[in-house]
Design a protein around this motif. Structure first.
Motif, short mmCIF file in Angstrom:
data_model
loop_
_atom_site.label_atom_id
_atom_site.label_comp_id
_atom_site.label_asym_id
_atom_site.label_seq_id
_atom_site.Cartn_x
_atom_site.Cartn_y
_atom_site.Cartn_z
N PRO A 4 0.81 -1.22 0.00
CA PRO A 4 0.00 0.00 0.00
C PRO A 4 0.85 1.28 0.00
O PRO A 4 0.46 2.27 -0.63
CB PRO A 4 -0.80 -0.12 1.30
N THR A 5 2.00 1.25 0.68
CA THR A 5 2.83 2.45 0.71
C THR A 5 3.32 2.81 -0.70
O THR A 5 3.38 3.99 -1.07
CB THR A 5 4.02 2.27 1.66
N ILE A 6 3.65 1.77 -1.48
CA ILE A 6 4.09 2.01 -2.86
C ILE A 6 2.98 2.71 -3.66
O ILE A 6 3.21 3.70 -4.36
CB ILE A 6 4.46 0.68 -3.55
N VAL A 7 1.76 2.19 -3.51
CA VAL A 7 0.64 2.79 -4.24
C VAL A 7 0.37 4.21 -3.75
O VAL A 7 0.06 5.11 -4.54
CB VAL A 7 -0.62 1.91 -4.13
N CYS A 8 0.53 4.44 -2.43
CA CYS A 8 0.37 5.80 -1.89
C CYS A 8 1.34 6.75 -2.58
O CYS A 8 0.97 7.87 -2.96
CB CYS A 8 0.65 5.82 -0.39
N MET A 9 2.58 6.31 -2.76
CA MET A 9 3.59 7.15 -3.41
C MET A 9 3.15 7.52 -4.83
O MET A 9 3.21 8.67 -5.24
CB MET A 9 4.93 6.42 -3.46
N ALA A 10 2.73 6.50 -5.57
CA ALA A 10 2.28 6.74 -6.95
C ALA A 10 1.11 7.71 -6.97
O ALA A 10 1.03 8.62 -7.81
CB ALA A 10 1.91 5.43 -7.62
N SER A 11 0.20 7.56 -6.00
CA SER A 11 -0.96 8.45 -5.94
C SER A 11 -0.55 9.88 -5.64
O SER A 11 -1.12 10.83 -6.19
CB SER A 11 -1.95 7.97 -4.87
N LEU A 12 0.47 10.02 -4.77
CA LEU A 12 0.95 11.37 -4.47
C LEU A 12 1.54 12.02 -5.72
O LEU A 12 1.32 13.21 -5.97
CB LEU A 12 2.01 11.32 -3.36
N VAL A 13 2.29 11.23 -6.49
CA VAL A 13 2.84 11.77 -7.75
C VAL A 13 1.69 12.22 -8.65
O VAL A 13 1.72 13.31 -9.22
CB VAL A 13 3.69 10.71 -8.47
N PHE A 14 0.67 11.37 -8.74
CA PHE A 14 -0.50 11.72 -9.56
C PHE A 14 -1.12 13.04 -9.08
O PHE A 14 -1.40 13.93 -9.87
CB PHE A 14 -1.54 10.60 -9.51
N ALA A 15 -1.30 13.14 -7.76
CA ALA A 15 -1.92 14.35 -7.21
C ALA A 15 -1.08 15.58 -7.52
O ALA A 15 -1.60 16.60 -7.96
CB ALA A 15 -2.11 14.18 -5.70
N CYS A 16 0.23 15.47 -7.31
CA CYS A 16 1.12 16.62 -7.57
C CYS A 16 1.02 17.04 -9.04
O CYS A 16 0.88 18.22 -9.35
CB CYS A 16 2.57 16.26 -7.26
N LEU A 17 1.12 16.06 -9.95
CA LEU A 17 1.14 16.39 -11.37
C LEU A 17 -0.21 16.95 -11.84
O LEU A 17 -0.27 17.73 -12.78
CB LEU A 17 1.50 15.16 -12.20
N SER A 18 -1.27 16.56 -11.15
CA SER A 18 -2.58 17.03 -11.58
C SER A 18 -2.79 18.51 -11.30
O SER A 18 -3.66 19.15 -11.89
CB SER A 18 -3.68 16.23 -10.88
N PHE A 19 -1.96 19.04 -10.39
CA PHE A 19 -2.11 20.46 -10.10
C PHE A 19 -1.51 21.33 -11.19
O PHE A 19 -1.86 22.49 -11.34
CB PHE A 19 -1.48 20.81 -8.75
N PHE A 20 -0.55 20.76 -11.94
CA PHE A 20 0.05 21.54 -13.01
C PHE A 20 -0.82 21.47 -14.25
O PHE A 20 -1.42 20.44 -14.52
CB PHE A 20 1.45 21.03 -13.33
N PRO A 21 -0.87 22.58 -15.02
CA PRO A 21 -1.62 22.50 -16.27
C PRO A 21 -0.96 21.50 -17.20
O PRO A 21 0.26 21.38 -17.22
CB PRO A 21 -1.53 23.92 -16.83
N SER A 22 -1.79 20.76 -17.94
CA SER A 22 -1.25 19.76 -18.84
C SER A 22 -0.39 20.41 -19.91
O SER A 22 -0.80 21.36 -20.55
CB SER A 22 -2.41 19.01 -19.49
N ARG A 23 0.80 19.88 -20.11
CA ARG A 23 1.67 20.43 -21.15
C ARG A 23 1.05 20.22 -22.52
O ARG A 23 1.16 21.04 -23.41
CB ARG A 23 3.02 19.73 -21.12
N ALA A 24 0.40 19.07 -22.65
CA ALA A 24 -0.15 18.74 -23.96
C ALA A 24 -1.22 19.74 -24.39
O ALA A 24 -1.35 20.07 -25.55
CB ALA A 24 -0.74 17.34 -23.93
N GLN A 25 -1.99 20.23 -23.40
CA GLN A 25 -3.00 21.20 -23.77
C GLN A 25 -2.48 22.63 -23.63
O GLN A 25 -3.00 23.54 -24.22
CB GLN A 25 -4.23 21.03 -22.88
N GLY A 26 -1.42 22.77 -22.84
CA GLY A 26 -0.92 24.11 -22.56
C GLY A 26 -0.29 24.79 -23.75
O GLY A 26 -0.49 25.97 -23.99
N ARG A 27 0.48 24.03 -24.53
CA ARG A 27 1.18 24.65 -25.64
C ARG A 27 0.27 24.90 -26.81
O ARG A 27 -0.49 24.04 -27.22
CB ARG A 27 2.31 23.72 -26.09
N ARG A 28 0.42 26.04 -27.39
CA ARG A 28 -0.30 26.40 -28.61
C ARG A 28 -1.75 26.01 -28.59
O ARG A 28 -2.12 24.94 -29.03
CB ARG A 28 0.37 25.77 -29.81
#
Lengths: 246, 266
Positions: B242-266
């Protein structure tokens, strides 16, 4: 040898017969259009030709080594799938950058290479689909309601592009369309489908066939009037009309 | 010897599973089959019970049942059942049958918790060989079929027009999924396999501009989560899987706060 020969093709889903005893032939270099009301089996026929539907009876014979370019009716790209236009172009065939650029240009969508597919407008998306279908230099290009979602000037421009493609590459084109007036003027041959082939032949012959009128022309209203309007004029005048519409 | 250290074995096991799950997870996300992973994983519990009853290895039992389950779902989905209904039926019934089957095993007290949540710290050298062998097989399979799988995922008719059968490609994906579940069952356990498939891939979406970079990024995120998760579990004395999955979820949460690069450019 014809590119595709459809012999006695029938298609059933359970008790539901979608196509029965369809015969048709596509020769190299010709533009053939399938018209028909909703649910007449147009898309099913196209899918049978690409091999996505197994005939219940009859058969589809493709010339050995035949290269198909297919533009589907609708292509949904899940928003979780990041893919650029360039990568999309290389989807099924390893192609050079130069070929990519050339195909996009031929399809009327230059300068889109680096864009994400999710950022394209409806018209751009259709053109990229066309470009992808063209990139492998197909012998036969299949278009299923390729102008869906385009406005009238947009679809007129799209059809003009397709005529140019035929002139440049010499590939045969089989398309399904509901835009009767545009299609009629652009096709060499029209097949009127309603579960079976109602009538087929040159646009003029089909348009005056009673079977066709029974399907599309009730009196002077609707599509037949539209069609007549276009066909009463000469072809180049027709083009001018479309030019002006743009 | 390096492999004598249980932490190193655990880390290698976690990273191996993460690598196999990454490209597969991308397809699971793109094809909206999130519950496919769940269902296959739940079915694996039945496999565990059967393997104990017939004295096969857990890997073999889980693999056989996961494969059967995956094939059944694929076949039934062509008969017009909606995928989510089908997966719901299969997932829950497989889990229930599995638990009932386990209760018949008198005399054998098995630690069901270990299979539900995995026991990555108990990974042996032989397990490690199975995990990396399976992961290599899955990555090779997906790599080999990559272009076709991608085409079939985008549009089945494009696949037909290019001269191949998308249903065959789906089969490759199904088999790879079953292998991954069987391989991962000991490491992260049944309940967390689906998470390892989906969470790193979903987290990678925001960083990626092509399908290939998304798969690679998912592998990096998954691998890093395994390493960091094990470390955190060691320090904080928490359950490792479970701790491993928690880590992955935290990464997901962090990245979700940033605007998507794919949609951000142009």
């Amino acid at each position: 040898m014809p590119l595709v020969t459809v012999e006695n093709l029938s298609l059933r889903y359970g008790a539901n017969t979608v196509l029965r005893d369809v015969d048709m032939v596509i020769e190299p270099g010709e533009i053939v259009t399938i018209v028909g009301p909703n649910g007449s089996g147009k898309t099913s026929l196209l899918r049978a030709i690409i091999g996505a539907e197994k005939p219940s009876s009859g058969r589809v014979i493709r010339k050995p080594g035949l290269k198909l370019g297919y533009v589907p009716q609708k292509l949904h790209i899940d928003p979780t799938l990041p893919i650029s236009v360039e990568r999309f172009m290389r989807l099924t065939h390893p192609v050079t950058r130069k070929d990519c650029v050339a195909a996009l240009k031929r399809a009327g969508a230059p300068d889109l290479m680096k864009r994400q597919m999710s950022q394209l407008s409806g018209g751009q998306f259709q053109r990229v689909l066309l470009a992808r279908a063209l990139i492998d230099r197909p012998d036969l290009l299949l278009l299923d309601e390729a102008t869906q979602g385009l406005d009238q000037p947009g679809s007129a421009a799209f059809y003009r592009q397709i005529e140019e493609v035929r002139q440049e590459t010499g590939c045969a084109i089989l398309m399904v369309s509901h835009e009767l007036h545009v299609v009629m003027s652009a096709s060499d041959r029209v097949i009127c489908l309603n579960g079976h082939v109602c009538c087929a032949g040159s646009p003029a012959v089909v348009a005056s066939a009673p079977e066709y009128r029974a399907l599309f022309g009730t009196g002077t209203g609707g599509a037949l009037a539209l069609y007549r309007h276009d066909h009463d004029h000469a072809h180049d005048q027709c083009d001018t009309t479309r030019e002006a519409a743009e | 010897m390096m492999l004598d250290d249980f932490m190193i074995r655990a880390t290698l096991a976690g990273v191996g599973v993460a690598f196999a799950a990454a490209p597969l997870g991308c397809f699971v996300v793109w094809r909206r089959m999130a519950y496919f992973g769940d269902a296959t994983a739940h079915a694996a519990i039945l496999g565990v019970a059967l393997s104990l009853a017939f004295q096969m290895s857990v890997f073999t039992g889980a693999l056989v049942v996961a494969l059967l389950m995956a094939l059944t779902v694929t076949m039934l989905s062509r008969r017009g059942y909606a995928m989510d209904t089908l997966l719901g039926v299969m997932a829950h019934s497989a889990l229930a049958f599995g638990l009932v089957a386990v209760s018949f095993l008198s005399g054998v007290r098995i630690d069901l918790m270990a299979y539900l949540f995995g026991d990555i710290l108990a990974v042996s050298r032989a397990d490690l060989a199975v995990i990396w062998g399976g992961a290599a097989l899955v990555v090779a399979l997906i790599g080999w079929r990559w272009s076709r799988l991608l085409t079939a995922t985008l549009n089945e008719d494009l696949a037909y027009a290019s001269g191949f059968d998308p249903r065959k490609e789906q089969l490759f994906l199904t088999v790879a999924l079953a292998v991954t579940v069987a391989v991962a069952i000991k490491v992260v356990g049944v309940l967390l396999i689906a998470a390892m498939l989906i969470v790193p891939a979903a987290a990678a979406r925001n960083l990626a501009r092509s399908p290939e970079t998304m798969a690679l990024t998912a592998a990096v995120i998954g691998g890093a989560s395994a390493v960091a998760g094990l470390r955190a579990a060691y320090v904080a004395d928490t359950p490792a899987g479970p701790t491993i999955v928690c880590m992955a979820s935290l990464v997901f949460a962090c990245l979700s706060f940033f605007p998507s690069r794919a949609q951000g450019r142009r």
